[in-house]
Design a protein around this motif. Sequence first.
Motif, PDB file in Angstrom:
ATOM      1  N   ILE A  17       0.829  -1.208   0.000  1.00 12.33           N
ATOM      2  CA  ILE A  17       0.000   0.000   0.000  1.00 12.33           C
ATOM      3  C   ILE A  17       0.865   1.260   0.000  1.00 12.33           C
ATOM      4  O   ILE A  17       0.626   2.193  -0.769  1.00 12.33           O
ATOM      5  CB  ILE A  17      -0.968  -0.017   1.206  1.00 12.33           C
ATOM      6  N   VAL A  18       1.872   1.278   0.855  1.00 13.03           N
ATOM      7  CA  VAL A  18       2.778   2.441   0.908  1.00 13.03           C
ATOM      8  C   VAL A  18       3.526   2.591  -0.420  1.00 13.03           C
ATOM      9  O   VAL A  18       3.704   3.693  -0.935  1.00 13.03           O
ATOM     10  CB  VAL A  18       3.756   2.314   2.096  1.00 13.03           C
ATOM     11  N   GLY A  19       3.929   1.465  -1.005  1.00 12.64           N
ATOM     12  CA  GLY A  19       4.616   1.506  -2.296  1.00 12.64           C
ATOM     13  C   GLY A  19       3.723   2.032  -3.406  1.00 12.64           C
ATOM     14  O   GLY A  19       4.179   2.776  -4.281  1.00 12.64           O
ATOM     15  N   LEU A  25       2.734   9.024  -6.302  1.00 13.98           N
ATOM     16  CA  LEU A  25       3.287  10.353  -6.008  1.00 13.98           C
ATOM     17  C   LEU A  25       4.552  10.617  -6.819  1.00 13.98           C
ATOM     18  O   LEU A  25       4.792  11.752  -7.242  1.00 13.98           O
ATOM     19  CB  LEU A  25       3.549  10.500  -4.506  1.00 13.98           C
ATOM     20  N   TYR A  26       5.355   9.599  -7.045  1.00 17.56           N
ATOM     21  CA  TYR A  26       6.548   9.773  -7.874  1.00 17.56           C
ATOM     22  C   TYR A  26       6.145  10.154  -9.295  1.00 17.56           C
ATOM     23  O   TYR A  26       6.729  11.048  -9.894  1.00 17.56           O
ATOM     24  CB  TYR A  26       7.385   8.494  -7.885  1.00 17.56           C
ATOM     25  N   THR A  40       7.769   5.520 -15.532  1.00 19.66           N
ATOM     26  CA  THR A  40       7.263   6.761 -14.938  1.00 19.66           C
ATOM     27  C   THR A  40       6.437   7.616 -15.891  1.00 19.66           C
ATOM     28  O   THR A  40       5.966   8.671 -15.497  1.00 19.66           O
ATOM     29  CB  THR A  40       8.436   7.604 -14.392  1.00 19.66           C
ATOM     30  N   SER A  41       6.223   7.190 -17.123  1.00 16.53           N
ATOM     31  CA  SER A  41       5.406   7.994 -18.034  1.00 16.53           C
ATOM     32  C   SER A  41       3.917   7.729 -17.845  1.00 16.53           C
ATOM     33  O   SER A  41       3.092   8.490 -18.316  1.00 16.53           O
ATOM     34  CB  SER A  41       5.798   7.718 -19.485  1.00 16.53           C
ATOM     35  N   SER A  42       3.559   6.657 -17.161  1.00 16.25           N
ATOM     36  CA  SER A  42       2.155   6.298 -16.959  1.00 16.25           C
ATOM     37  C   SER A  42       1.875   6.156 -15.462  1.00 16.25           C
ATOM     38  O   SER A  42       2.649   5.512 -14.748  1.00 16.25           O
ATOM     39  CB  SER A  42       1.865   4.968 -17.663  1.00 16.25           C
ATOM     40  N   PRO A  43       0.754   6.708 -14.991  1.00 19.38           N
ATOM     41  CA  PRO A  43       0.446   6.560 -13.560  1.00 19.38           C
ATOM     42  C   PRO A  43       0.190   5.107 -13.179  1.00 19.38           C
ATOM     43  O   PRO A  43       0.538   4.685 -12.080  1.00 19.38           O
ATOM     44  CB  PRO A  43      -0.784   7.428 -13.346  1.00 19.38           C
ATOM     45  N   THR A  47       2.457   3.225 -10.412  1.00 18.54           N
ATOM     46  CA  THR A  47       1.786   2.725  -9.217  1.00 18.54           C
ATOM     47  C   THR A  47       2.001   1.227  -9.050  1.00 18.54           C
ATOM     48  O   THR A  47       2.273   0.741  -7.947  1.00 18.54           O
ATOM     49  CB  THR A  47       0.284   3.048  -9.275  1.00 18.54           C
ATOM     50  N   LEU A  48       1.891   0.470 -10.142  1.00 19.76           N
ATOM     51  CA  LEU A  48       2.124  -0.974 -10.066  1.00 19.76           C
ATOM     52  C   LEU A  48       3.564  -1.293  -9.682  1.00 19.76           C
ATOM     53  O   LEU A  48       3.826  -2.217  -8.906  1.00 19.76           O
ATOM     54  CB  LEU A  48       1.766  -1.633 -11.396  1.00 19.76           C
ATOM     55  N   TRP A  49       4.502  -0.539 -10.229  1.00 20.86           N
ATOM     56  CA  TRP A  49       5.915  -0.746  -9.887  1.00 20.86           C
ATOM     57  C   TRP A  49       6.156  -0.437  -8.407  1.00 20.86           C
ATOM     58  O   TRP A  49       6.853  -1.175  -7.717  1.00 20.86           O
ATOM     59  CB  TRP A  49       6.801   0.130 -10.771  1.00 20.86           C
ATOM     60  N   GLY A  50       5.577   0.634  -7.913  1.00 22.29           N
ATOM     61  CA  GLY A  50       5.700   0.976  -6.494  1.00 22.29           C
ATOM     62  C   GLY A  50       5.062  -0.079  -5.604  1.00 22.29           C
ATOM     63  O   GLY A  50       5.595  -0.424  -4.549  1.00 22.29           O
ATOM     64  N   THR A  51       3.918  -0.630  -6.037  1.00 18.86           N
ATOM     65  CA  THR A  51       3.256  -1.690  -5.276  1.00 18.86           C
ATOM     66  C   THR A  51       4.140  -2.918  -5.174  1.00 18.86           C
ATOM     67  O   THR A  51       4.292  -3.510  -4.097  1.00 18.86           O
ATOM     68  CB  THR A  51       1.913  -2.065  -5.937  1.00 18.86           C
TER      69      THR A  51
END
Length: 73
Positions: A17-19, A25-26, A40-43, A47-51
């Motif tokens: 969740i934090v990721g 946000l990144y 990083t060109s697509s939200p 978001t999936l990468w951060g998750t």
Amino acid sequence: MEKTFAKRYWPTIVGAIVGAIGGYLYWRYVGCSTDTCPITSSPLNSTLWGTAMGGLLGNILQPNIIKKNNQDK
């Protein structure tokens, strides 16, 4: 006593969740605006990468957190 899924894997779930929040946000504040960056060109991608990264980090830390909580009891 059988632990529930959420109770057993809470560090991984919280990390994911934090990721996800961090990935979004990144993208929002730093991301690539020229569409040449695959992550990083697509939200959604960011978001999936951060998750995934947050979940992996939470999973790595999970044994240490659970062991420490069991010793405190």
